[in-house]
Structures are given as structure tokens and as C-alpha cells.
Design a protein around this motif. Sequence first.
Motif, PDB file in Angstrom:
ATOM      1  N   ALA A 190      38.672  31.833 -11.020  1.00 14.36           N
ATOM      2  CA  ALA A 190      38.438  30.466 -10.577  1.00 14.36           C
ATOM      3  C   ALA A 190      37.173  29.896 -11.175  1.00 14.36           C
ATOM      4  CB  ALA A 190      38.191  30.657  -9.044  1.00 14.36           C
ATOM      5  N   ARG A 205      35.609  28.815 -16.072  1.00 10.82           N
ATOM      6  CA  ARG A 205      36.066  29.634 -15.190  1.00 10.82           C
ATOM      7  C   ARG A 205      35.522  31.017 -15.222  1.00 10.82           C
ATOM      8  NH1 ARG A 205      42.575  28.393 -16.264  1.00 10.82           N
ATOM      9  NH2 ARG A 205      42.637  26.347 -15.136  1.00 10.82           N
ATOM     10  N   ALA A 257      46.034  23.529  -9.559  1.00 10.53           N
ATOM     11  CA  ALA A 257      45.474  24.562  -8.965  1.00 10.53           C
ATOM     12  C   ALA A 257      45.168  24.557  -7.676  1.00 10.53           C
ATOM     13  CB  ALA A 257      43.957  24.671  -9.687  1.00 10.53           C
ATOM     14  N   GLU A 273      37.641  26.438  -7.603  1.00 11.07           N
ATOM     15  CA  GLU A 273      39.079  26.020  -7.740  1.00 11.07           C
ATOM     16  C   GLU A 273      39.974  27.094  -8.857  1.00 11.07           C
ATOM     17  OE1 GLU A 273      40.679  23.236 -11.739  1.00 11.07           O
ATOM     18  OE2 GLU A 273      38.986  22.534 -10.590  1.00 11.07           O
ATOM     19  N   ALA A 275      42.948  28.968 -10.157  1.00 12.66           N
ATOM     20  CA  ALA A 275      44.007  28.968 -11.355  1.00 12.66           C
ATOM     21  C   ALA A 275      45.226  29.936 -10.749  1.00 12.66           C
ATOM     22  CB  ALA A 275      43.396  29.139 -12.499  1.00 12.66           C
ATOM     23  N   SER A 276      46.430  29.390 -10.839  1.00 13.17           N
ATOM     24  CA  SER A 276      47.396  30.201 -10.742  1.00 13.17           C
ATOM     25  C   SER A 276      47.836  31.204 -11.555  1.00 13.17           C
ATOM     26  CB  SER A 276      48.557  29.232 -10.222  1.00 13.17           C
ATOM     27  OG  SER A 276      49.117  28.538 -11.726  1.00 13.17           O
TER      28      SER A 276
END
Length: 371
Positions: A190, A205, A257, A273, A275-276
Motif C-alpha cells: 500500500a 508504496r 486501487a 491506498e 494496490a491489488s
Amino acid sequence: MSASKQVLLIGCAPSIVDTARQELRALNIQVYGCDNIEHCRSQFYDLVIFGVGLSASERTYVKGQFSTYQRDLRFETVTSPLVVWRIVEALMPAKSQTKLVNLNAYRDRIGYSGPLEPTIETLSALLRHHPAAISYENIDILLDRGIDISPGAVDGKLIHRRRGGYCYEQNALFKRVLMAIGFQVEGLVARVQWTAPADAPPRRRSHMALRVMLDDVAWLADVGFGSCVPTAPLRLDTTHAQETEHEAFRVLPFQGALAVQVRILDEWKPLYELASDVCLDHDYDPLNWFAASHPTSHFRDSLKVARTTAKARYTLLNGKLTTRTPDGRTERQVLNASEIADALRQIFVLPVEPNWLPILHKAASGFDKAQ
């Protein structure tokens, strides 16, 4: 080098096939995709993965076609987020088992005596107990010891020596705990937004979190976010507010995201945030190195300690101790070095070592490197 494993994905989106191919190449696993079930028998495979969109009759047909010449072939039906995890678990069981944790030692460490079954109740209980028992802290980074996130090092530090750690240690341990219980879990990364000014440029990230699948529902599990760690699993498929024993959280779609937010005094504030993309264990090595060792890392310029219990969230930033209760009350204190040591022992339940004293003096003075 040992022969590579061969995996066939049938009925999975091309993006899923590409992701699995890239993630698993380093593990010597070759991934192939097939959209037309009439043309899938081009070679021998170690595993066949069906996408959930494939009908029961289509799966039966494929199994029948392969059974004529490969009778012991394994078949799995897997939701997209868990494809990489399931392949690794199926084809590398011995390697996975060596990384699992001693559950009895972990239960003793966090003071949990409830059931260990892969259910939402167990996940919820562990997410309450873990942050209350294992504090978030960056003391080894300040001592220039570096951070070893190998399973043995993490277990030795967080469980047996009763220390704390930061996200790459905390969530690495929690991931192996969940896997040992039988949960389906994947690592994520994230981009942290917590405490960042609204007009600040995006940060890199840098935070490890976990996605847990239960009955085809994806949940966020995170025991490594320090001062605002979610103390309950958060559904990733709803934008509604989700209450915990502390604050409410919500998860919103954001530019491909997921934006995780927390409600503080009736105001929604960004946490991170998410991330997938799925991260394998070794994907965290460079992120951990940067956070622990790079001169510009914010973990190297201040003491950061946090613990969350049912009664309160306790946060220590250098010499500033903040206590925040579930009803919204906040108490702040400024501590000297001796008082910081006492707080580490009594509030954050850490075994203070004599060689921490220089760090505590720096923390009491605001960690001014010029002193």
C-alpha cells in the motif's frame, strides 16, 4: 536446477495469466493460459486451475479429456485474487510448511485461547489480540541493526524475545499464522497517506497488508499499521462504513486501487491506498531494506511505537505519548528519557535493553541529529 512445474489456467482473464506468469517465474513455475477448452491438451501439467466463470459441465469435460492420459492430474477452482497463492501452496507444500509458525507459541504470545479455525470469528479475534500484545516499534532500525524478515528471525524477535516490529515483521508473522490455521491469504502493498498533507505528492508504496478470502469474500487484515491499525477485518467489496471497537473504517475504489480511510471525530481521513497486485514474500525484501536502511527513510529519524488495546490506542512519537480512547478522548504527555523507558516497559510491554538508552535520549530531545 530442478525441472520446472507446469500450470495451466483455464477460463482466467489474460491479465490474471500474465500476473501469475510474472510472479511465479522466479519459483521455476511455468504458467500457461487457455481460453478454448477444446485446445487445452498440448502437454503434461502438474496442476490445472479453473477460473470461477467456468461452468461445472465445462470443468467435467476438461477433467475427462485429461484423464485419458494423465490420471493423477490435480484440478483446482480458484477466485482470481488467490491464483498465485493457490499455485504456490499446491506445488510447493514442503517449502510452505517450513515457513509456518508455531501456533501454540503464538497463542501464548498474544494471550489467545480461542478456536483456531479459518472463520471470520477467528480472524476477528486474532486482529483484536495481536495489536494488544505485540507492539509496533522501530527500535532496531534506530540502532542500525537492520531488519531481518525471514521467518526464523521474525518469530525469534516477536514471539520468543517478546519484542515488537513494524509492518514487514508484523504482517509477515500474521500471514504465516493465518496460513497455518488454514486461511487463504495473500500479501499486498500500500501507499501510505496517513498524516500526509492533502497537497503532498504521492509517497512510494511502502506498507505491507494482507488480503484474506473467506467464502469468496475478500477481507483486509492488517496488524502492522501502528497508531491506527484496524482491529477488525475490513470487507474489500463494500464502500459502507465498517465499525471496529475503536474507529470506523471504509474502503473506496480509487484509480484502480482501494482507498482505505478511517473516521476520526466525524471526519474521514486517508489511511493508505491499497494496490491489488499480489506480493510474494521476496517482493518485500527491497521494500524492507529501504525502510530500514536507506538514509531518507522516515523510520530512521524518529522513535515510533504503538499499541492498541480494547481500552485505548497508545502512540509514542519520540518523547510525545498520546493516548486515544474509543470514545474520542485524547491525552498527550511529553516524556523525558527515563519516562520513555518506563512507558516502553509498562505501556508497550517491551523488554527495554540497556543499549537503548542513547536512542531514548535522542527521542526525548526530538531526535535532533545535531546533538
